[in-house]
Design a protein around this motif. Structure first.
Motif: not given
Length: 153
Positions: A84-110
């Motif tokens: 049950s997801l009803d126990r969730v009080k909040r999402c505290v933090k996400l960490g995201g890694f994007v496999n991308c080319t060296p010149d790609f700078t839109n990781q936050p949008q991904v």
């Protein structure tokens, strides 16, 4: 509206929680926190979004890949909460890694693909801190990997 009801009303289907691919567990519950191991772009055992954003994959592909990681995170959190997801009080933090080319700078949008999903499913409780960085390679050649921390009741 409960989190489980919101998920149903949005007609969002979750994949089966993925089994670990090495010597780790998919999540750890410590006190009132759930630490979800990095989730990649797997849908019920099928690896999707293989490649590099900015090369073989577009920004839109990257966003969709991050959303899939987010679906896997939610599936793991639901398992950690006994179904049950009803126990969730909040999402505290996400960490995201994007496999991308060296010149790609839109990781936050991904990584917004995962962040937007958390807010869609959990509302205000889905707003979180996060990071989004580029990587030269990710496991199994996938485009995105995201980990998470949730607070639960």
């Amino acid at each position: 509206m409960s989190h489980d009801a919101r998920l149903a009303s949005l007609k969002i289907e979750l994949p089966q929680p993925a089994a670990p691919a090495a010597n780790y567990v998919p999540y750890v519950v410590s006190g009132n926190l759930v630490f979800v191991a990095g989730q990649i772009t797997i849908w019920n055992g099928e690896v999707r979004y293989i490649g590099r954003v900015g090369d073989t994959l577009s920004l839109e592909d990257g966003v969709a890949a991050a959303r899939l990681c987010g679906l896997n995170i939610i599936a793991q959190v639901r398992a950690a909460c006994g179904g049950s997801l009803d126990r969730v009080k909040r999402c505290v933090k996400l960490g995201g890694f994007v496999n991308c080319t060296p010149d790609f700078t839109n990781q936050p949008q991904v990584i917004n693909g995962a962040s937007d999903l958390m807010v869609e499913v959990f509302g205000e409780a889905g707003k979180h801190a996060r990071f989004a960085v580029g990587a030269n390679v990710l496991p199994r050649g996938v485009a995105v990997e995201v980990d998470a921390i949730f607070e639960i009741a």
